[in-house]
Write a protein that holds these residues in place. Structure first.
Motif, PDB file in Angstrom:
ATOM      1  N   GLU A   1      -1.270   4.209  -1.439  1.00  0.00           N
ATOM      2  CA  GLU A   1      -2.658   3.971  -1.041  1.00  0.00           C
ATOM      3  C   GLU A   1      -2.816   4.092   0.469  1.00  0.00           C
ATOM      4  N   ASP A   2      -4.040   4.403   0.890  1.00  0.00           N
ATOM      5  CA  ASP A   2      -4.353   4.497   2.311  1.00  0.00           C
ATOM      6  C   ASP A   2      -4.427   3.092   2.913  1.00  0.00           C
ATOM      7  N   PHE A   3      -3.883   2.933   4.128  1.00  0.00           N
ATOM      8  CA  PHE A   3      -3.863   1.619   4.780  1.00  0.00           C
ATOM      9  C   PHE A   3      -4.545   1.664   6.147  1.00  0.00           C
ATOM     10  N   VAL A   4      -5.253   2.736   6.440  1.00  0.00           N
ATOM     11  CA  VAL A   4      -5.834   2.903   7.772  1.00  0.00           C
ATOM     12  C   VAL A   4      -6.881   1.838   8.067  1.00  0.00           C
TER      13      VAL A   4
ATOM     14  N   ALA B   1       0.836  -1.209   0.000  1.00  0.00           N
ATOM     15  CA  ALA B   1       0.000   0.000   0.000  1.00  0.00           C
ATOM     16  C   ALA B   1       0.867   1.253   0.000  1.00  0.00           C
ATOM     17  N   LEU B   2       1.942   1.227   0.786  1.00  0.00           N
ATOM     18  CA  LEU B   2       2.845   2.371   0.842  1.00  0.00           C
ATOM     19  C   LEU B   2       3.502   2.618  -0.514  1.00  0.00           C
TER      20      LEU B   2
ATOM     21  N   GLU C   1      -7.333  -1.114   6.697  1.00  0.00           N
ATOM     22  CA  GLU C   1      -6.728  -2.448   6.797  1.00  0.00           C
ATOM     23  C   GLU C   1      -5.966  -2.606   8.111  1.00  0.00           C
TER      24      GLU C   1
END
Length: 325
Positions: free
Chosen positions: A293-296, A288-289, A298
């Motif tokens: 992308e946002d990973f909050v 994701a990084l 997940e």
């Protein structure tokens, strides 16, 4: 026929097969309609001098394996913990299960005292010659002892030994000191095509038809093993966050001479459902990084799953409250 106990659970039939204490031919595992509830017992003997005949080859081969923990120190010998014949070496394909301790000097580069070190689980195949597809599995050509003139190799690369392991687990076989146990309430299909997973570092795994995965522990110790204890506790508590153990392999070594108690068993492997597309949480975060992308969401889901697993384990297993130092 199977018999039912008071709780309505089928008790497996046990068939003892021995010929004067010696095995004859390959194990007969699970024939008939009720093969899944059938426990097959086979008494085996091992040719004298087997480990001595393998010793020179294993000294060279074992340190090259990724899962070998004694890097940087030469292997000077082996002592057997348990040796079990699964298929006789006189057949076209022989198969031996070995638990051996590798002897190494305590310090690298020293000729001083040695000690029996870690215990390793090996599955050794025996053939006259290897077909090209098994060339990467070669251990070497035996020149002495009962296997002289034969070729030995890492048997997990071969489909028939891998098939034998699954069938032994499915039928709850007992071969020598090896116990193949299973959850009687879960189905284990047969006839699935096995393939060895080559990416692991510390253990070895075989995937069966994208349905099951058998994790075989390479460096083993006697007693309880978290690879079995923890998922088994979670499954019995109804937690679905971890694939449940379907079957497991245990070795019961002989009681040491003069010992008041039997030796503790070794947990050698665990069969679980294979989860396709599964990924490590850290790997997901890195992907994701990398994509920006946002990973909050997940990360929150992973946190909830981790908390649930630890909460269930705290209820299912003994706990100790630690005070301040």
């Amino acid at each position: 026929m199977s018999r039912k106990g008071a709780a309505g659970v089928e008790r497996p039939r046990t068939r003892g097969r021995s010929t004067g204490g010696c095995s004859t031919g390959a194990p007969t595992l699970g024939k008939g309609r009720d093969a899944m509830s059938e426990a097959v017992t086979r008494t085996v003997t091992t040719p004298p001098g087997l480990l001595a005949s393998l010793d020179p080859l294993l000294r060279e081969w074992l340190p090259r394996q990724r899962w070998f923990a004694g890097k940087g120190r030469p292997v000077t010998g082996f002592s057997p913990v348990a040796v079990t014949e699964l298929l006789p070496s006189t057949a076209k394909l022989g198969l031996y299960h070995l638990l051996v301790r590798a002897h190494q000097p305590i310090l690298p580069g020293h000729d001083g005292p040695e000690q029996p070190g870690d215990c390793y689980q090996l599955l050794i195949g025996v053939r006259e010659a290897l077909p090209p597809r098994l060339a990467p599995a070669l251990i070497g050509h035996v020149t002495q002892g009962p296997l002289a003139g034969r070729t030995v190799y890492e048997a997990l690369h071969d489909t028939r030994p891998a098939d034998l392991l699954l069938e032994a687990l499915r039928t709850r076989a007992r071969i020598g000191g090896l116990r193949f146990e299973r959850d009687p309430h879960r189905e284990i299909r047969s006839g699935l095509v096995p393939r060895l997973v080559t990416a692991e570092q510390s253990n070895s795994s075989v995937v069966y038809g994208d349905t099951f995965i058998l994790k075989l522990l390479r460096r083993v110790v006697p007693g309880t093993n978290p690879d079995l204890e923890l998922p088994l506790a979670l499954a019995r508590a109804g937690c679905l966050r971890v694939p449940p153990p379907l079957a497991w392999l245990v070795a019961d070594p002989e009681r040491p001479s003069g010992a008041p108690q039997p030796a503790e068993p070794y947990v050698l492997g665990v069969l679980q459902p294979f989860v396709q597309g599964a990924a490590d949480g850290w790997d997901l975060a890195l992907r994701a990084l990398a994509k920006g992308e946002d990973f909050v969401a997940e990360a929150r889901a992973l946190g909830h799953a981790t908390a649930e697993v630890h909460t269930v384990l705290a209820r299912a297993l003994p706990t100790v409250t630690l005070g301040h130092p």
